[in-house]
Design a protein around this motif. Sequence first.
Motif, PDB file in Angstrom:
ATOM      1  N   ASP A 134       1.089   5.289   0.957  1.00  0.00           N
ATOM      2  CA  ASP A 134       1.975   6.177   0.332  1.00  0.00           C
ATOM      3  C   ASP A 134       3.159   5.462  -0.207  1.00  0.00           C
ATOM      4  O   ASP A 134       3.783   4.777   0.376  1.00  0.00           O
ATOM      5  N   GLU A 135       3.383   6.007  -1.568  1.00  0.00           N
ATOM      6  CA  GLU A 135       4.557   5.255  -2.403  1.00  0.00           C
ATOM      7  C   GLU A 135       5.853   5.891  -1.868  1.00  0.00           C
ATOM      8  O   GLU A 135       5.767   7.058  -1.797  1.00  0.00           O
ATOM      9  N   GLU A 136       6.803   5.074  -1.646  1.00  0.00           N
ATOM     10  CA  GLU A 136       8.199   5.222  -1.360  1.00  0.00           C
ATOM     11  C   GLU A 136       9.119   4.442  -1.961  1.00  0.00           C
ATOM     12  O   GLU A 136       8.722   3.160  -2.408  1.00  0.00           O
ATOM     13  N   TRP A 137      10.330   4.711  -1.954  1.00  0.00           N
ATOM     14  CA  TRP A 137      11.364   3.971  -2.435  1.00  0.00           C
ATOM     15  C   TRP A 137      11.919   2.835  -1.442  1.00  0.00           C
ATOM     16  O   TRP A 137      11.957   3.160  -0.109  1.00  0.00           O
ATOM     17  N   LYS A 186       9.897   1.335  -6.177  1.00  0.00           N
ATOM     18  CA  LYS A 186       8.804   2.226  -5.433  1.00  0.00           C
ATOM     19  C   LYS A 186       7.665   1.205  -5.073  1.00  0.00           C
ATOM     20  O   LYS A 186       7.393   0.292  -5.921  1.00  0.00           O
TER      21      LYS A 186
END
Length: 332
Positions: free
Chosen positions: A248-251, A287
């Motif tokens: 999952d993409e996150e900062w 990200k």
Amino acid sequence: MTRLDNKDRLLQLRQILSEETDEEREKTLDDLILRFKQQYGPDVKLNKHSLKDDMEHLIQNGFDITVNQEKEGMPKYYSHQYRLFELYELRMLIDAVVSAKFISKKETRQLTGKIRRLTSVHQGKKLQNEIQIDSSIKSENPYIRLAIHKIHEAIEQRRVITFQYGRYDVDKKFQLSHEGRVYRVKPYALAWANDFYYLIAYYFEAGEIRHYRVDRLQNVMETDETFAYESFDVSSYTQSTFHMFAGDEEWIKIRCRNNLINVIIDKFGKDISTTRDGEDHFILTTKARISDGLVNWILGFGSKMMVLSPDTLQDTVKEEVENLHSLYDHDS
């Protein structure tokens, strides 16, 4: 006396100039006549006027012929110098083929041989000294090129494809995943990363975008099912992954030593957000896909990198550091 058809003579002249002349190799009309005699026998009927006319026809139809004459009255020298590819460009193509792990040793020899034929024989010999790699890492799968071709066509025609996927086990035997389950996907793009081809696709069963090593695909099939155009940024996707691990993409925020700035630019590009943090550090904000690949990438830099956020990523890195410590702590 052997008579040579005009069309045959024209084609043979073009081939001789293409294969045997370049910036360093030129031929006079006498040289060209000698080559024809070597090819068709000493009694072949040929004259300089015919060859000049042939060269004019070739030039008029877009075939480059350079004419050099040092002084008036001296012989003229003819050569084909303009090529679609410069020599350094051909060298880069050969090096890319040689270093690509997904191309088998046999196909590597075939492709590099074809690339050398894009220039003269003399220039082609200069391309023999390609980069050296461990040939044992080259793929043994002879069907990769067919899979790549099918996937490219499916992407262009926006057709759903199916395939089986697998990996090697500890006994180095290839095993299909999930007992040979057939994967059904919408192919978005092919990406070349870490010396391998990856298919980036929407996996229907999971309802998400995933990527697959092409050399691990088997029985790739196009279906008659099509899908509507969907905008997809391949560059952003591959940039946010680490060693092509999904997640999952996150900062994320990472504190880095200053001497890692080139590493960061190589991975994310010059437009990445960085801010100074004291004299010796900077903070990277970007990200990224939270995955084992990201964790391993961070750990690879040891104490030169420290995760600031998110907390889940920081906790995962801490846990892995503790596992490493216990692995090497022989007193415990």
